[in-house]
Motif scaffolding. Structure first.
Motif: not given
Length: 822
Positions: A381-394
């Motif tokens: 689920a986390i891998d899928q989330l990282e494809k969804i969110i439109p920004f890069e984590l700090t």
């Protein structure tokens, strides 16, 4: 050759008058003279304790040149006390043999050490105050207001400060600001009623020594002091030519230098030993309450201090050696009446160490009793989330997520605080934690303090969860009955993995099948009992707390119950918010900026402290009236909305949604917008009567702007004229660092109580307040934490440390409630 007490007393007096410089006599240096004489064959009538003390003092005079000025002063004071006591006893014995019953002066209190009292009536730590000689039942009741019931309570009632009156100097050497004691003769004494105020009595003393003179004045308010009888008694106490010792802080007056709030004692001669508990010595300053004078609490402490010798140090010797801590009885004695600044520092360090050590030990034991829900790490689920969110984590967000996921796989339940400044991205960090728990097959809950913030979280998270095919519901007080019933059913069956809600989550009837993680946002807005009720919905669930309200490092680093993660990095592209303090006369400038920003398509917040007129704060405009004034007079061409706490949830949502859609350009609001309102297009925050808000609250409000790419402004409108109010607001001008602001707010307001349920305001004194700075506090906390972990790792039941176990049991009952060892 027998010891000559008179010669020794004279030598001590001259050395004190000449500034403790180790004077050269005809044959010996002062220190050598004392060293030799105190090691001579002492008379047979000297008691064993006197002989031992004389030998100890003699050895210290051998190192006199290496001692600091303060230590020399204390050494001479101790020697004077010893010689005075010996001489007093000799006179009493001689008088008794000759049949003379001449009254003697009350002896000076002996040096404060962990020795047995000489009183025939032994005082123990468990002796009740009312049973102490000289303490009547009425005074005992007053001491109970300070929570002092027995001797042990008194010994644990540490002074918040010390005043050093031990320095005795000539009058000619006085300097403004010094804390000193001077000894001289009374040249003139006056005690009279003020001709301008019949309730004011003035006492004036002109004191002189061989180097000069000084005028001391004191003022007494009340009719009893205007009584001629009382004034005549004062004159007889201080006749012309008598010798007195006066202690106080040197201040400049229109008559020259004087001693402020001085304490005096009449002496028989200039070489006489000072007997007072306040004159000529290091004086402790205690927190007080109405009806308890400083002298009363000092006298009580002195009477209780002999019981220190009966206190057993529960800390293992090895631990004390490894961390270089002094023993507990010595720490208690020295924190009240220290021998020197060095021994006072050692005492404060030891007592602070104990406080943090037992807190950590309680926390570790408590956590050991809990069975952690072990989450097997999955990442689909986390891998899928990282494809969804439109920004890069700090990088800061990535670091905190890693810390959280490590906790979720640990042996004890997570109890972690995530602190991040406004806009630092705490919500997405929480989502990573929620998904970790959900993928492990558990339910999760996110609780926020207001419906506005709850709606904000739901709006963000539901968008992501829908794309992950995960259901999420919102539960607030305004949810309709049918919908609420369905949500509760899904929680009980376990088919709903995440619920986001307000206090409605902790109500009866809300039951989870498998609650594995509880996330609490803006936790300071919930009471301890409210947080606890949410956790009781599961069996030792993991806990993640989030806050954008800055918490001083001083507080969270010394909280043994919680681990802390800090998001100290903002997403790229954010511009610093320009913060300006404005006077009422500059209001037009603020309105001109608002018009320019609206012309560029931006939106504005105007914040007021209250909703309605208040009798106590009549000058503050009510939000409703201000909105009408702004709409009809100031900004008639703009649409102005209104948001305040008395509106219904539906009305609040409507006001925010209208503002979000841009249908209103200005939103007049109370602090209901402090958290949870995220409008990237808003660029100006005008705060009326900014001095009425706390710094943390102002920082939160400021965080409602600057959430987009445009330059944003925070205007602090204030009519406050006091220096304190101005300094508080200037902190906001100086910095946008929430941690810096929290520390300054902490220093200005005080820390509140760190135990119990009270959470704000200046609290009673705590021993760690005596440490020089935050760095010292953190260092001791880390040492205490390490020591507690060593002990609990070596013996989790403390069976091998019986004294420590007994002390731990007491701390556990006070901090947690209920016995733990059977």
């Amino acid at each position: 050759m027998p010891i000559d007490i008179n010669r020794l007393q004279q030598a001590l007096s001259v050395e004190a008058e000449r500034g403790f410089s180790n004077l050269q006599g005809k044959q010996f240096l002062f220190a050598d003279f004392l060293h030799v004489n105190l090691r001579e064959d002492l008379p047979e009538n000297w008691e064993m304790s006197d002989r031992l003390q004389a030998q100890t003092l003699a050895s210290q005079y051998a190192q006199y040149n290496d001692l600091s000025l303060s230590r020399r002063q204390h050494l001479i004071a101790e020697t004077r006390r010893l010689l005075y006591e010996v001489r007093r006893r000799e006179i009493a014995e001689t008088s008794a043999l000759s049949g003379i019953t001449k009254p003697q002066k009350k002896p000076k209190i002996e040096a404060i050490t962990a020795t047995e009292p000489k009183s025939t009536k032994k005082i123990t730590p468990d002796t009740e105050i009312k049973d102490i000689e000289g303490i009547g039942s009425s005074l005992a009741v007053r001491f109970q207001l300070l929570d002092l019931h027995n001797v042990r309570d008194v010994l644990s009632y540490y002074p918040r400060d010390h005043i050093d009156y031990a320095r005795q100097i000539p009058i000619s050497d006085l300097k403004n600001g010094d804390t000193v004691t001077v000894i001289g003769t009374v040249k003139k004494f006056g005690c009279f009623t003020s001709p301008k105020n019949p309730n004011l009595t003035i006492v004036e003393i002109i004191l002189r020594d061989r180097t000069g003179q000084i005028k001391l004045s004191r003022f007494w308010t009340g009719k009893r002091y205007s009584n001629r009888g009382w004034q005549e008694i004062q004159k007889r106490l201080y006749p012309q030519g008598c010798t007195i010792a006066a202690s106080g802080v040197v201040k400049q007056s229109k008559y020259g230098l004087t001693l402020e709030n001085y304490e005096v004692e009449v002496l028989e001669h200039t070489q006489d030993t000072i007997q007072s508990k306040t004159v000529g010595r290091v004086v402790p300053v205690y927190p007080l309450t109405e009806g308890i004078t400083p002298e009363a609490i000092r006298s009580l402490v002195v009477q209780c201090l002999p019981a220190v010798s009966q206190i057993v140090d529960p800390m293992p010797d090895r631990l004390l050696r490894d961390y270089q801590m002094i023993r507990l009885p010595d720490a208690i004695a020295q924190v009240h009446y220290p021998d020197s600044s060095a021994t006072l520092e050692q005492a404060v360090i030891r007592l602070t160490f104990d406080k943090y050590f037992y807190r950590r030990l309680v926390s570790l034991y408590r956590r050991q009793q809990q069975k952690a829900i072990h989450f097997v790490p999955k990442s689909q689920a986390i891998d899928q989330l990282e494809k969804i969110i439109p920004f890069e984590l700090t990088n800061a967000q990535k670091r905190v997520i890693a810390e959280i996921r490590a906790d979720l796989q640990g042996q004890t339940p997570m109890n972690r605080l995530v602190q991040g400044d406004v806009g630092s991205g705490k919500t997405i960090v929480a989502v990573y934690a929620l998904l970790t728990a959900i993928e492990a097959g558990y339910q999760t809950a996110l609780m926020a303090p207001t419906e506005v913030l709850t709606e904000q979280h739901y709006r963000k998270i539901v968008e992501w969860f829908m794309q992950l095919n995960l259901p999420v519901e919102i539960l607030t007080g305004s949810i309709k009955t049918a919908k609420r019933r369905e949500i509760l059913r899904q929680l009980e069956t376990g088919e709903l993995p995440l619920v986001i809600g307000t206090h409605a989550l902790i109500q009866d009837g809300v039951n989870f099948a498998r609650l594995g993680l509880a996330v609490i946002d803006e936790q300071h807005r919930f009471g301890r009992d409210q947080r606890s009720r949410l956790l009781q919905k599961g069996e030792d669930p993991h806990v993640l707390i989030m806050t954008a309200t800055p918490i001083p490092r001083t507080l969270y680093l010394t909280n043994s119950e919680i681990e802390v993660s800090i998001i100290d990095e903002l997403p790229p592209g954010r511009k610093p918010i320009q913060t300006v303090i404005l006077k009422p006369s500059q209001r037009k400038d603020a309105y001109d900026l608002i018009r320019r920003e609206i012309a560029q398509g931006r939106q504005i917040y105007i914040v007021l402290p209250l909703v309605e007129e208040s009798e106590k704060m009549e000058e503050i405009k009510a939000a409703i009236q201000e909105r009408e004034h702004l709409q009809n007079v100031v900004f008639p061409n703009f649409q102005i909305g209104l948001l305040h706490g008395q509106m219904s949830s539906a009305e609040k949502d409507e006001a925010i949604n209208i503002f979000r859609r841009g249908e209103t350009q200005i939103l007049v609001a109370t602090t209901v917008i402090e958290v949870g309102v995220d409008i990237p297009n808003a660029s100006v925050m005008l705060i009326e009567h900014a001095d009425r808000f706390g710094l943390a609250q102002l920082h939160q409000l400021r965080g409602r702007v600057g959430r987009g790419s445009a330059q944003s402004y925070c205007l602090l409108l204030s009519s406050a004229k006091t220096q304190t109010a101005q300094e508080r607001l200037q902190v906001l001008e100086q910095s946008q660092d929430g941690f810096f602001i929290a520390e300054r707010d902490f220093q200005m307001r005080g820390k509140g109580k760190d135990e119990g349920t009270e959470q704000s305001g200046h609290s009673s004194f705590s021993i760690e307040d005596r440490l020089p700075d935050e760095a010292a506090r953190q260092e001791i906390f880390q040492i205490a934490r390490e020591a507690a972990e060593r002990i609990i790792k070596k013996d989790a039941t403390l069976e091998n440390f019986p004294l420590l176990k007994a002390e731990f049991e007491m701390h556990y009952q006070r901090l947690q409630g209920g016995a733990i060892f059977t």
